[in-house]
Scaffold this active site. Sequence first.
Site, short mmCIF file in Angstrom:
data_model
loop_
_atom_site.label_atom_id
_atom_site.label_comp_id
_atom_site.label_asym_id
_atom_site.label_seq_id
_atom_site.Cartn_x
_atom_site.Cartn_y
_atom_site.Cartn_z
N GLU A 295 0.83 -1.21 0.00
CA GLU A 295 0.00 0.00 0.00
C GLU A 295 0.86 1.25 0.00
OE1 GLU A 295 -3.40 2.00 2.95
OE2 GLU A 295 -2.07 0.41 3.66
N LYS A 353 -9.43 2.71 -2.56
CA LYS A 353 -9.97 2.28 -1.28
C LYS A 353 -11.28 3.00 -0.99
CE LYS A 353 -8.37 1.47 3.46
NZ LYS A 353 -7.22 1.66 4.38
N CYS A 405 -5.71 -2.83 2.81
CA CYS A 405 -5.52 -2.76 4.25
C CYS A 405 -6.80 -3.09 5.03
CB CYS A 405 -4.97 -1.38 4.62
SG CYS A 405 -4.35 -1.27 6.32
#
Length: 435
Positions: A295, A353, A405
């Site tokens: 990430e 995300k 994540c």
Amino acid sequence: MSSRRVAAIAAAPCEEAPPAPAAAARSPSAAVRAHTALARRALAFGVGALLACAFAPLEWWPLAILCPAVVMWLWEEAPPRDAAWTGFWFSFGTFLAGTYWLYVSIHDLGKAPVWLTIALMLGLVGIMALYNALLGYAVARWLPRDGAWRWLIGMPAAWLLVEWWRGWFLSGFSWLSLGYSQTDTWLAHFAPIFGVYGISLLLLASAGALVALVRGSTRVRVIAGLTLVAPWVVGVALAPVRWTRPSGAAVSVAVIQADIPQDEKWLDAYEDRILARYRTMTESALGTQLIVWPEAALPEPANNLLPYIAAVDRMTQARGSSLVMGVVRAGDDGEHYYDSILALGKQASWYSKDHLVPFAEFFPVPHFVRTWLRLMTLPYESFSRGGTRQSPLPVAGLQLGATICYEVGYGSYMLNMLPTADALVNVTNVAWCGH
């Protein structure tokens, strides 16, 4: 007897009467109740903090049964108000111990003052604790006082409902859902059938069974014993079952982790070294069909590093590799930023995300508070959501269902991708959580 004698007796002072038993007992009884309530809450807080040890990295998984069982026992015969406070302090302890990493993210790396960091953390922990406060009140107010319906059905079902509600209400915070503590036990074999909440229910039913073994009748204890044993027996039986099948030839994968300290990540002085390190590590993996970076691997927004990205893409394609990299990117308006995945190969594709971390990637506070934070020169720039309907990434001959994540804690995010995705990837950067 003479009238003078009678008058003397009547005029004599009376001895002070002893206090009534009820009056004498009232004050000590209130003190006992107060001390009992205090002890109950202190025990609940300690047991709640201990529950965090059931999860990685310690993985003391039996605590996921024992700790809820202690709280259920504390709720026995407790009035609704006391039960609510017990539930509150139990959950407060769990989230205070289980989300310690927010201090690292907000203070150590975000450079917020200690007082503000603690205020934000306690605010989040307090909100999470309110869920189990409501649960404790409901258990004491509406469930039967004893019996199998209370211990084996009512309390486990009510607790699971609250855990599920916590996972989506106000954007959700499914962190520390009980089922995640069992990833390396036999109960994990239930996950393909019932998901994480199904495993949570098995743990909660087992916790209720422990209470039933202590307080129940002979018949209830027999049922409780079966409830404790059956999930593990079935879990062992499910171990050989394979729930997926190959959809094509195997794909070789290399995972790159450059191990960059977060406090160096965004400094100009380290940019060239970080870029060179990722390129060198990727060169060592060339020939692997799919190479994955973590990430936000690049040390500044991808928009500013297009020549570098193009050069790495040409290098990997020349050796038959495809690259998936985590990057931060700016939107077309230059005002919105996204935590994204860029998949390179025959075509470039993006995933951004959608489920952001509260108090780390976005701040659920009014706009004027965010403005105040910027005036204090705090380095907070909230990310924007990428959207819930994003397609899998076509890369390395795969349809790659991507998450970033924290999103991996929300299995429902994958449902929109799984009809077409034939592989899943999650990229993360746990440097935000400490060393």
